[in-house]
Write a protein that holds these residues in place. Structure first.
Motif, PDB file in Angstrom:
ATOM      1  N   THR A  86      17.416  46.347 -35.051  1.00  0.00           N
ATOM      2  CA  THR A  86      17.745  45.592 -36.295  1.00  0.00           C
ATOM      3  C   THR A  86      18.522  46.240 -36.990  1.00  0.00           C
ATOM      4  O   THR A  86      19.493  45.974 -37.914  1.00  0.00           O
ATOM      5  N   ALA A  87      18.023  47.788 -37.366  1.00  0.00           N
ATOM      6  CA  ALA A  87      18.654  48.698 -38.304  1.00  0.00           C
ATOM      7  C   ALA A  87      20.017  48.724 -37.846  1.00  0.00           C
ATOM      8  O   ALA A  87      21.119  48.947 -38.776  1.00  0.00           O
ATOM      9  N   ALA A  88      20.345  49.242 -36.970  1.00  0.00           N
ATOM     10  CA  ALA A  88      21.398  49.603 -36.235  1.00  0.00           C
ATOM     11  C   ALA A  88      22.518  48.088 -36.341  1.00  0.00           C
ATOM     12  O   ALA A  88      23.673  48.308 -36.712  1.00  0.00           O
ATOM     13  N   THR A  89      22.082  47.046 -35.942  1.00  0.00           N
ATOM     14  CA  THR A  89      22.778  46.078 -36.237  1.00  0.00           C
ATOM     15  C   THR A  89      23.365  45.502 -37.724  1.00  0.00           C
ATOM     16  O   THR A  89      24.418  45.162 -37.703  1.00  0.00           O
ATOM     17  N   VAL A 100      28.951  40.602 -36.314  1.00  0.00           N
ATOM     18  CA  VAL A 100      27.470  40.745 -36.253  1.00  0.00           C
ATOM     19  C   VAL A 100      27.207  40.771 -34.774  1.00  0.00           C
ATOM     20  O   VAL A 100      26.218  41.658 -34.158  1.00  0.00           O
ATOM     21  N   ALA A 101      27.999  40.082 -33.786  1.00  0.00           N
ATOM     22  CA  ALA A 101      27.779  39.929 -32.394  1.00  0.00           C
ATOM     23  C   ALA A 101      28.065  41.398 -31.849  1.00  0.00           C
ATOM     24  O   ALA A 101      27.253  41.830 -30.984  1.00  0.00           O
ATOM     25  N   PHE A 102      29.242  42.059 -32.286  1.00  0.00           N
ATOM     26  CA  PHE A 102      29.520  43.225 -31.861  1.00  0.00           C
ATOM     27  C   PHE A 102      28.671  44.233 -32.293  1.00  0.00           C
ATOM     28  O   PHE A 102      28.309  45.094 -31.441  1.00  0.00           O
ATOM     29  N   ALA A 103      27.993  44.130 -33.284  1.00  0.00           N
ATOM     30  CA  ALA A 103      27.135  44.997 -34.010  1.00  0.00           C
ATOM     31  C   ALA A 103      25.851  45.025 -33.102  1.00  0.00           C
ATOM     32  O   ALA A 103      25.198  46.183 -32.718  1.00  0.00           O
ATOM     33  N   PHE A 104      25.434  43.883 -32.912  1.00  0.00           N
ATOM     34  CA  PHE A 104      24.104  43.672 -31.917  1.00  0.00           C
ATOM     35  C   PHE A 104      24.234  44.364 -30.664  1.00  0.00           C
ATOM     36  O   PHE A 104      23.552  45.146 -30.101  1.00  0.00           O
ATOM     37  N   LEU A 105      25.541  43.957 -30.126  1.00  0.00           N
ATOM     38  CA  LEU A 105      25.819  44.549 -28.617  1.00  0.00           C
ATOM     39  C   LEU A 105      25.863  46.116 -28.489  1.00  0.00           C
ATOM     40  O   LEU A 105      25.186  46.898 -27.869  1.00  0.00           O
ATOM     41  N   TRP A 106      26.438  46.618 -29.772  1.00  0.00           N
ATOM     42  CA  TRP A 106      26.509  48.102 -29.695  1.00  0.00           C
ATOM     43  C   TRP A 106      24.935  48.615 -30.140  1.00  0.00           C
ATOM     44  O   TRP A 106      24.679  49.730 -29.564  1.00  0.00           O
ATOM     45  N   ALA A 107      24.244  48.120 -30.928  1.00  0.00           N
ATOM     46  CA  ALA A 107      22.945  48.563 -31.230  1.00  0.00           C
ATOM     47  C   ALA A 107      21.928  48.506 -29.740  1.00  0.00           C
ATOM     48  O   ALA A 107      21.375  49.709 -29.416  1.00  0.00           O
ATOM     49  N   VAL A 108      22.377  47.547 -29.071  1.00  0.00           N
ATOM     50  CA  VAL A 108      21.445  47.444 -27.794  1.00  0.00           C
ATOM     51  C   VAL A 108      21.726  48.681 -26.684  1.00  0.00           C
ATOM     52  O   VAL A 108      21.033  49.129 -26.326  1.00  0.00           O
ATOM     53  N   VAL A 109      23.317  48.679 -26.801  1.00  0.00           N
ATOM     54  CA  VAL A 109      23.748  49.563 -25.853  1.00  0.00           C
ATOM     55  C   VAL A 109      23.523  51.107 -26.253  1.00  0.00           C
ATOM     56  O   VAL A 109      23.026  51.932 -25.476  1.00  0.00           O
ATOM     57  N   LEU A 110      23.510  51.249 -27.397  1.00  0.00           N
ATOM     58  CA  LEU A 110      23.190  52.694 -27.779  1.00  0.00           C
ATOM     59  C   LEU A 110      21.622  53.105 -27.632  1.00  0.00           C
ATOM     60  O   LEU A 110      21.348  54.256 -27.280  1.00  0.00           O
ATOM     61  N   LEU A 111      20.699  52.326 -27.834  1.00  0.00           N
ATOM     62  CA  LEU A 111      19.450  52.290 -27.434  1.00  0.00           C
ATOM     63  C   LEU A 111      19.400  52.648 -25.793  1.00  0.00           C
ATOM     64  O   LEU A 111      18.546  53.445 -25.494  1.00  0.00           O
ATOM     65  N   THR A 112      20.048  52.080 -25.088  1.00  0.00           N
ATOM     66  CA  THR A 112      20.093  52.134 -23.513  1.00  0.00           C
ATOM     67  C   THR A 112      20.566  53.646 -23.151  1.00  0.00           C
ATOM     68  O   THR A 112      20.368  54.209 -22.002  1.00  0.00           O
ATOM     69  N   TYR A 113      21.208  54.356 -24.123  1.00  0.00           N
ATOM     70  CA  TYR A 113      21.707  55.608 -24.020  1.00  0.00           C
ATOM     71  C   TYR A 113      20.549  56.591 -24.395  1.00  0.00           C
ATOM     72  O   TYR A 113      20.518  57.681 -24.146  1.00  0.00           O
ATOM     73  N   PHE A 133      15.198  40.327 -23.208  1.00  0.00           N
ATOM     74  CA  PHE A 133      15.274  39.223 -22.359  1.00  0.00           C
ATOM     75  C   PHE A 133      13.867  38.576 -22.503  1.00  0.00           C
ATOM     76  O   PHE A 133      13.928  37.274 -22.604  1.00  0.00           O
ATOM     77  N   SER A 134      12.844  39.094 -22.356  1.00  0.00           N
ATOM     78  CA  SER A 134      11.537  38.529 -22.478  1.00  0.00           C
ATOM     79  C   SER A 134      10.886  38.556 -23.943  1.00  0.00           C
ATOM     80  O   SER A 134       9.957  37.825 -24.060  1.00  0.00           O
ATOM     81  N   GLY A 135      11.597  38.751 -24.903  1.00  0.00           N
ATOM     82  CA  GLY A 135      11.285  39.114 -26.183  1.00  0.00           C
ATOM     83  C   GLY A 135       9.825  39.711 -26.469  1.00  0.00           C
ATOM     84  O   GLY A 135       9.101  39.296 -27.483  1.00  0.00           O
ATOM     85  N   ASP A 136       9.815  40.887 -25.781  1.00  0.00           N
ATOM     86  CA  ASP A 136       8.941  41.609 -25.924  1.00  0.00           C
ATOM     87  C   ASP A 136       9.220  43.156 -26.235  1.00  0.00           C
ATOM     88  O   ASP A 136       8.576  44.018 -25.715  1.00  0.00           O
ATOM     89  N   LEU A 137      10.270  43.188 -27.368  1.00  0.00           N
ATOM     90  CA  LEU A 137      10.429  44.543 -27.576  1.00  0.00           C
ATOM     91  C   LEU A 137       9.362  45.297 -28.408  1.00  0.00           C
ATOM     92  O   LEU A 137       8.621  44.980 -29.143  1.00  0.00           O
ATOM     93  N   THR A 138       9.382  46.614 -28.152  1.00  0.00           N
ATOM     94  CA  THR A 138       8.363  47.459 -29.079  1.00  0.00           C
ATOM     95  C   THR A 138       8.630  47.417 -30.349  1.00  0.00           C
ATOM     96  O   THR A 138       9.876  47.061 -30.812  1.00  0.00           O
ATOM     97  N   ARG A 139       7.751  47.911 -31.027  1.00  0.00           N
ATOM     98  CA  ARG A 139       8.121  48.063 -32.654  1.00  0.00           C
ATOM     99  C   ARG A 139       9.192  48.983 -33.061  1.00  0.00           C
ATOM    100  O   ARG A 139      10.253  48.592 -33.636  1.00  0.00           O
ATOM    101  N   ASN A 140       8.957  50.093 -32.233  1.00  0.00           N
ATOM    102  CA  ASN A 140      10.356  51.118 -32.287  1.00  0.00           C
ATOM    103  C   ASN A 140      11.687  50.663 -31.732  1.00  0.00           C
ATOM    104  O   ASN A 140      12.845  50.840 -32.567  1.00  0.00           O
ATOM    105  N   GLN A 141      11.497  49.818 -30.767  1.00  0.00           N
ATOM    106  CA  GLN A 141      12.892  49.348 -30.271  1.00  0.00           C
ATOM    107  C   GLN A 141      13.552  48.184 -31.134  1.00  0.00           C
ATOM    108  O   GLN A 141      14.701  47.988 -31.678  1.00  0.00           O
ATOM    109  N   PHE A 142      12.600  47.273 -31.811  1.00  0.00           N
ATOM    110  CA  PHE A 142      12.967  46.135 -32.580  1.00  0.00           C
ATOM    111  C   PHE A 142      13.588  47.022 -33.853  1.00  0.00           C
ATOM    112  O   PHE A 142      14.744  46.450 -34.255  1.00  0.00           O
ATOM    113  N   THR A 143      12.879  47.901 -34.436  1.00  0.00           N
ATOM    114  CA  THR A 143      13.306  48.649 -35.772  1.00  0.00           C
ATOM    115  C   THR A 143      14.778  49.340 -35.541  1.00  0.00           C
ATOM    116  O   THR A 143      15.587  48.980 -36.287  1.00  0.00           O
ATOM    117  N   PHE A 144      14.906  49.821 -34.473  1.00  0.00           N
ATOM    118  CA  PHE A 144      16.243  50.423 -34.017  1.00  0.00           C
ATOM    119  C   PHE A 144      17.249  49.403 -34.093  1.00  0.00           C
ATOM    120  O   PHE A 144      18.333  49.550 -34.616  1.00  0.00           O
TER     121      PHE A 144
END
Length: 339
Positions: free
Chosen positions: A213-216, A175-188, A200-211
Motif C-alpha cells: 500500500t505504501a509503495a503504491t 497507479v497500475a504501474f505503481a502497484f505492479l512495482w510495489a508487488v515486484v519489489l516485495l518479491t525481491y 491472489f488469495s487475498g490473505d496478505l500479512t499485515r507487513n506485506q499489505f502495509t508495504f
C-alpha cells in the motif's frame, strides 16, 4: 511589341514536414529495437525473483543468484571455526567483488556510450516514456510541469491529437504501474510464491499489505508528478553514469550540424523543433554536452530529425558521433559562443 517579362528561376522548396495528405513516416529501426529491449528487460525485472535469478530472501537470510544460493560465507565465523580476518575476506570476495564488477561494467559502458542502460533497458524509464505519451494525449504536454504544449505536428507528419478523456487512462495507468512495482519489489525481499499466493488469495500479512500500500501510493505520486525529477536528480545509477560520460571527451554524443541550423529550427509547420518536443527528459538535444548531462541516449531526437528531414536531400541534422567527431562537435559550440 514589348518583350515578355523575365521570369526568375523556380525556387526549390524542400518539404521538411509531412502533411495530412502524405503517408506518415514509420519509426526508425533502432527505435523499434530499443522498444523491444525495454519490453524484454521489463519482463526480466518482473520474473527475475520468480526464477531466483536475483533476489534477497529475508526469511532465509541469504540471496539468490542465477538459481543458486548466494551467501556471504560467514557460517564458519559464526560457528567459531574462522577468525575475523577470514570473515572479512569472505565478505570481500562474496559481496564487494561482484558488486564492484557490476558497477565497473555499467560505468565502463557509460564512459564510452553514455546512459545506455537508462535509455535502452531501465524499467523505470520505460514507465516514464509510457506515461509521457499518455499524458501528451490527455493534455498536449508530456508532464504537468511543462509550461507550453507540444507542437501540433508530430515528427512523422501526422497531427497530434489531444483529448482530455485520456486522463481516464493516465491516472489508472500510473497507479497500475505503481502497484505492479510495489508487488515486484516485495518479491525481491520475500519468496515470490508466498507474495503472489497471498495476493491472489487475498490473505496478505499485515507487513506485506502495509508495504504494498505504501509503495503504491509513493510510486503513484512519483510516476504522475516527479518521474523526470527522479531520473535527473535522485537516481544514483543514472548520476554515476552521467558523471562517467562527462569525464570522457571522446564519448558518444548527439552531434548537430550547426551550419544548417535554420532547417532544424523550422522542421515542423508551426516553426518548432521536433527534437525538442520528443525528448523524454525534456532536454534540448542541440545543446552542448554539459547541458545534456542527463541524456539517456534514447536517440528519439535523432529519429525525429530523420523523420522530419526524410525528403531533404541533405539528410538529418542530428546524428550520434564519437571520438574526434565528438570533440569537434563540442569545439564547434565553443567557437560559436566565442564568436
Amino acid at each position: 511589341m514589348t518583350p515578355p517579362p523575365a521570369t526568375s528561376a523556380p525556387r526549390r522548396v524542400i518539404p521538411i514536414a509531412l502533411t495530412d495528405g502524405l503517408a506518415p513516416v514509420k519509426p526508425q529501426r533502432p527505435q523499434r529495437l530499443r522498444w523491444a529491449l525495454q519490453g524484454g528487460f521489463f519482463v526480466l525485472f518482473i520474473l527475475a525473483p520468480v526464477f531466483d535469478l536475483f533476489r534477497y530472501d529475508l526469511n532465509a537470510d541469504h540471496a539468490w543468484l542465477l538459481g543458486m544460493e548466494w551467501r556471504l560465507g560467514l557460517d564458519p565465523f559464526l560457528a567459531g571455526e574462522a577468525n575475523a580476518l577470514q570473515a572479512a575476506g569472505s565478505i570481500i570476495v562474496n559481496l564487494f567483488v561482484p558488486l564492484l564488477g557490476v558497477a565497473a561494467l555499467v560505468i565502463g559502458v557509460a564512459w564510452r556510450w553514455g546512459r545506455l542502460y537508462c535509455g535502452w533497458l531501465c524499467p523505470h524509464f520505460s514507465v516514464v516514456e509510457t506515461i509521457n505519451r499518455l499524458m501528451a494525449r490527455a493534455s498536449g504536454k508530456p508532464t504537468v510541469w511543462e509550461h507550453h504544449r507540444l507542437p501540433a505536428w508530430k515528427p512523422d507528419g501526422t497531427r497530434a491529437k489531444v483529448d482530455a478523456r485520456w486522463w481516464g487512462i493516465v491516472v489508472p495507468a500510473a497507479v497500475a504501474f505503481a502497484f505492479l512495482w510495489a508487488v515486484v519489489l516485495l518479491t525481491y525481499l520475500l519468496p515470490p510464491a508466498e507474495v503472489y499466493g497471498n495476493l491472489f488469495s487475498g490473505d496478505l500479512t499485515r507487513n506485506q499489505f502495509t508495504f504494498i500500500t505504501a509503495a503504491t501510493v509513493v510510486l503513484s505520486l512519483e510516476f504522475l508528478f516527479a518521474r523526470h525529477l527522479f531520473c535527473r536528480f535522485v537516481c544514483a545509477v543514472g548520476l554515476f553514469q552521467s558523471l562517467a560520460w562527462m569525464g570522457n571527451k571522446n564519448a558518444m554524443v548527439v552531434g548537430f550540424k550547426r551550419d544548417r541550423a535554420t532547417d532544424c529550427a523550422t522542421c515542423l509547420p508551426d516553426r518548432q523543433s521536433a527534437c525538442d518536443a520528443v525528448c523524454p527528459m525534456r532536454l534540448r538535444p542541440r545543446n552542448i554536452k554539459r547541458h545534456m548531462f542527463t541524456c539517456t541516449q534514447c536517440r528519439q531526437c535523432i529519429d525525429a530529425c530523420a523523420q522530419t528531414q526524410t525528403r531533404n536531400p541533405d539528410g538529418p541534422l542530428l546524428t550520434w558521433v564519437a571520438d574526434e567527431a565528438a570533440r569537434q562537435n563540442e569545439a564547434g559550440f565553443r567557437a560559436l559562443k566565442d564568436h
